[in-house]
Design a protein around this motif. Sequence first.
Motif, PDB file in Angstrom:
ATOM      1  N   GLY A 176      77.367  -7.513 -77.148  1.00  9.90           N
ATOM      2  CA  GLY A 176      78.347  -6.517 -77.527  1.00  9.90           C
ATOM      3  C   GLY A 176      78.200  -6.074 -78.966  1.00  9.90           C
ATOM      4  O   GLY A 176      77.376  -6.584 -79.738  1.00  9.90           O
ATOM      5  N   ARG A 177      79.024  -5.127 -79.341  1.00  4.87           N
ATOM      6  CA  ARG A 177      79.005  -4.582 -80.700  1.00  4.87           C
ATOM      7  C   ARG A 177      79.479  -5.649 -81.696  1.00  4.87           C
ATOM      8  O   ARG A 177      80.465  -6.347 -81.462  1.00  4.87           O
ATOM      9  N   LEU A 178      78.723  -5.786 -82.801  1.00  3.63           N
ATOM     10  CA  LEU A 178      79.024  -6.761 -83.856  1.00  3.63           C
ATOM     11  C   LEU A 178      79.073  -8.189 -83.307  1.00  3.63           C
ATOM     12  O   LEU A 178      79.828  -9.032 -83.790  1.00  3.63           O
ATOM     13  N   GLU A 179      78.260  -8.482 -82.303  1.00  3.81           N
ATOM     14  CA  GLU A 179      78.197  -9.817 -81.703  1.00  3.81           C
ATOM     15  C   GLU A 179      76.801 -10.380 -81.898  1.00  3.81           C
ATOM     16  O   GLU A 179      75.798  -9.695 -81.700  1.00  3.81           O
ATOM     17  N   GLY A 180      76.731 -11.634 -82.314  1.00  3.74           N
ATOM     18  CA  GLY A 180      75.447 -12.280 -82.517  1.00  3.74           C
ATOM     19  C   GLY A 180      74.797 -12.698 -81.209  1.00  3.74           C
ATOM     20  O   GLY A 180      75.463 -12.864 -80.181  1.00  3.74           O
ATOM     21  N   LEU A 181      73.488 -12.895 -81.248  1.00  4.87           N
ATOM     22  CA  LEU A 181      72.772 -13.318 -80.047  1.00  4.87           C
ATOM     23  C   LEU A 181      73.251 -14.691 -79.581  1.00  4.87           C
ATOM     24  O   LEU A 181      73.465 -14.920 -78.385  1.00  4.87           O
ATOM     25  N   ASP A 182      73.393 -15.620 -80.526  1.00  7.78           N
ATOM     26  CA  ASP A 182      73.837 -16.960 -80.157  1.00  7.78           C
ATOM     27  C   ASP A 182      75.273 -16.956 -79.654  1.00  7.78           C
ATOM     28  O   ASP A 182      75.630 -17.737 -78.760  1.00  7.78           O
ATOM     29  N   GLU A 183      76.109 -16.075 -80.197  1.00 10.59           N
ATOM     30  CA  GLU A 183      77.487 -15.990 -79.717  1.00 10.59           C
ATOM     31  C   GLU A 183      77.538 -15.479 -78.280  1.00 10.59           C
ATOM     32  O   GLU A 183      78.315 -15.983 -77.464  1.00 10.59           O
ATOM     33  N   ALA A 184      76.713 -14.490 -77.977  1.00  9.25           N
ATOM     34  CA  ALA A 184      76.694 -13.961 -76.619  1.00  9.25           C
ATOM     35  C   ALA A 184      76.226 -15.009 -75.620  1.00  9.25           C
ATOM     36  O   ALA A 184      76.801 -15.161 -74.538  1.00  9.25           O
ATOM     37  N   VAL A 185      75.199 -15.774 -75.974  1.00  4.57           N
ATOM     38  CA  VAL A 185      74.694 -16.803 -75.069  1.00  4.57           C
ATOM     39  C   VAL A 185      75.691 -17.935 -74.923  1.00  4.57           C
ATOM     40  O   VAL A 185      75.944 -18.437 -73.815  1.00  4.57           O
ATOM     41  N   SER A 186      76.276 -18.367 -76.041  1.00  4.14           N
ATOM     42  CA  SER A 186      77.201 -19.499 -75.998  1.00  4.14           C
ATOM     43  C   SER A 186      78.470 -19.178 -75.213  1.00  4.14           C
ATOM     44  O   SER A 186      79.001 -20.040 -74.515  1.00  4.14           O
ATOM     45  N   GLN A 187      78.959 -17.957 -75.315  1.00  2.34           N
ATOM     46  CA  GLN A 187      80.217 -17.609 -74.665  1.00  2.34           C
ATOM     47  C   GLN A 187      80.029 -17.087 -73.240  1.00  2.34           C
ATOM     48  O   GLN A 187      80.779 -17.441 -72.342  1.00  2.34           O
ATOM     49  N   LYS A 188      78.994 -16.275 -73.024  1.00  5.24           N
ATOM     50  CA  LYS A 188      78.861 -15.590 -71.743  1.00  5.24           C
ATOM     51  C   LYS A 188      77.933 -16.288 -70.760  1.00  5.24           C
ATOM     52  O   LYS A 188      77.953 -15.982 -69.572  1.00  5.24           O
ATOM     53  N   LEU A 189      77.127 -17.230 -71.233  1.00  4.99           N
ATOM     54  CA  LEU A 189      76.182 -17.898 -70.333  1.00  4.99           C
ATOM     55  C   LEU A 189      76.507 -19.385 -70.150  1.00  4.99           C
ATOM     56  O   LEU A 189      76.757 -19.841 -69.047  1.00  4.99           O
ATOM     57  N   ILE A 190      76.485 -20.140 -71.244  1.00  2.00           N
ATOM     58  CA  ILE A 190      76.666 -21.584 -71.139  1.00  2.00           C
ATOM     59  C   ILE A 190      78.056 -22.029 -71.560  1.00  2.00           C
ATOM     60  O   ILE A 190      78.323 -23.231 -71.627  1.00  2.00           O
ATOM     61  N   GLY A 191      78.935 -21.099 -71.857  1.00  2.00           N
ATOM     62  CA  GLY A 191      80.310 -21.448 -72.214  1.00  2.00           C
ATOM     63  C   GLY A 191      81.110 -21.917 -71.012  1.00  2.00           C
ATOM     64  O   GLY A 191      80.630 -21.949 -69.867  1.00  2.00           O
ATOM     65  N   LEU A 192      82.357 -22.285 -71.255  1.00  2.00           N
ATOM     66  CA  LEU A 192      83.205 -22.789 -70.174  1.00  2.00           C
ATOM     67  C   LEU A 192      83.413 -21.743 -69.091  1.00  2.00           C
ATOM     68  O   LEU A 192      83.500 -22.069 -67.911  1.00  2.00           O
ATOM     69  N   ASP A 193      83.497 -20.499 -69.494  1.00  2.00           N
ATOM     70  CA  ASP A 193      83.681 -19.410 -68.534  1.00  2.00           C
ATOM     71  C   ASP A 193      82.421 -18.566 -68.398  1.00  2.00           C
ATOM     72  O   ASP A 193      82.490 -17.405 -67.982  1.00  2.00           O
ATOM     73  N   GLY A 194      81.260 -19.134 -68.730  1.00  2.00           N
ATOM     74  CA  GLY A 194      80.018 -18.391 -68.677  1.00  2.00           C
ATOM     75  C   GLY A 194      79.459 -18.255 -67.272  1.00  2.00           C
ATOM     76  O   GLY A 194      79.963 -18.846 -66.300  1.00  2.00           O
ATOM     77  N   SER A 195      78.395 -17.493 -67.163  1.00  2.00           N
ATOM     78  CA  SER A 195      77.782 -17.242 -65.857  1.00  2.00           C
ATOM     79  C   SER A 195      77.178 -18.497 -65.252  1.00  2.00           C
ATOM     80  O   SER A 195      77.117 -18.639 -64.030  1.00  2.00           O
TER      81      SER A 195
END
Length: 282
Positions: A176-195
């Motif tokens: 997303g806009r103003l979002e880091g690569l590691d933040e996107a992976v941590s939240q959207k992939l391997i996070g608690l609610d990730g894919s």
Amino acid sequence: MSFAPRSLSVVRACGSVPRRAASQRFSSSSSSSTSTSTPPPLIASLLLSRPPLLTPTPTPLEEAYHSHSQAIEHALSSPLPLDFYFKSGSLPLRRHLVADHSYSSDIYGGRLAGSAPDVGDIPPETEYQTFDRDHWMKLDEKERGERSLERFPEEEVYCLVQSTNKKWGFPQTEVGRLEGLDEAVSQKLIGLDGSLGGKGMDSWLVTRKPVGMVKDGESTTFFLRGHILAGEPSLSSSSSYSTFAWLSAAEVEDRLRNQGDEHLWTSIKGMFGQPDPEVDAE
């Protein structure tokens, strides 16, 4: 004495004007840029792997080299001070003498090793149950197949996911806009609610910087490297992936090539330790 606070307030007020003006210019320029053209999509992909569980089995050349080096070290080393490490007449001392004579006979021959030590009868050691190096792999493969985390214990295996269109690939998400690569992976992939369902999986990102990049038209995909420590991906019904598999580097190459993603494999094979022939030729 009375003019100092007033001068300070004036400086603060004057200093706040450029900040507001800069923020207004930034917001107006950003809104105008987004209205005229949308930026190209930026995708963060995760190269999730399980490190080897066992040391690799040595080749015949490696075994011969280590045996030769150990024989030279044994020949040049000083004799072991038996009185310091063993009690006189103890069972560990007698077992050591027998083992040392047997090893010397194998290396130097019976003539140089001398006669066998007179240690009397030695009781047998406790028998331990031994397993093959691929025992757990075969045991778990019958139940879970490619989803087994115990596959290829001497190699590194990588997580591939299958999307709803029956195509295999690496887990990825749009940044997303103003979002880091590691933040996107941590939240959207391997996070608690990730894919990948982070509730049942313990993993971590090796680095915040990408280890590879693939450009496909206007879309750019950055790969981040991660390791799994325990658990497994738990794909929910709302996830865009239907299943997953732990594959070796050779299996990843075969799977991508068989489905027509040769360009993707050519772009990322350096991350799997496979050199590029064109680069080596240069």
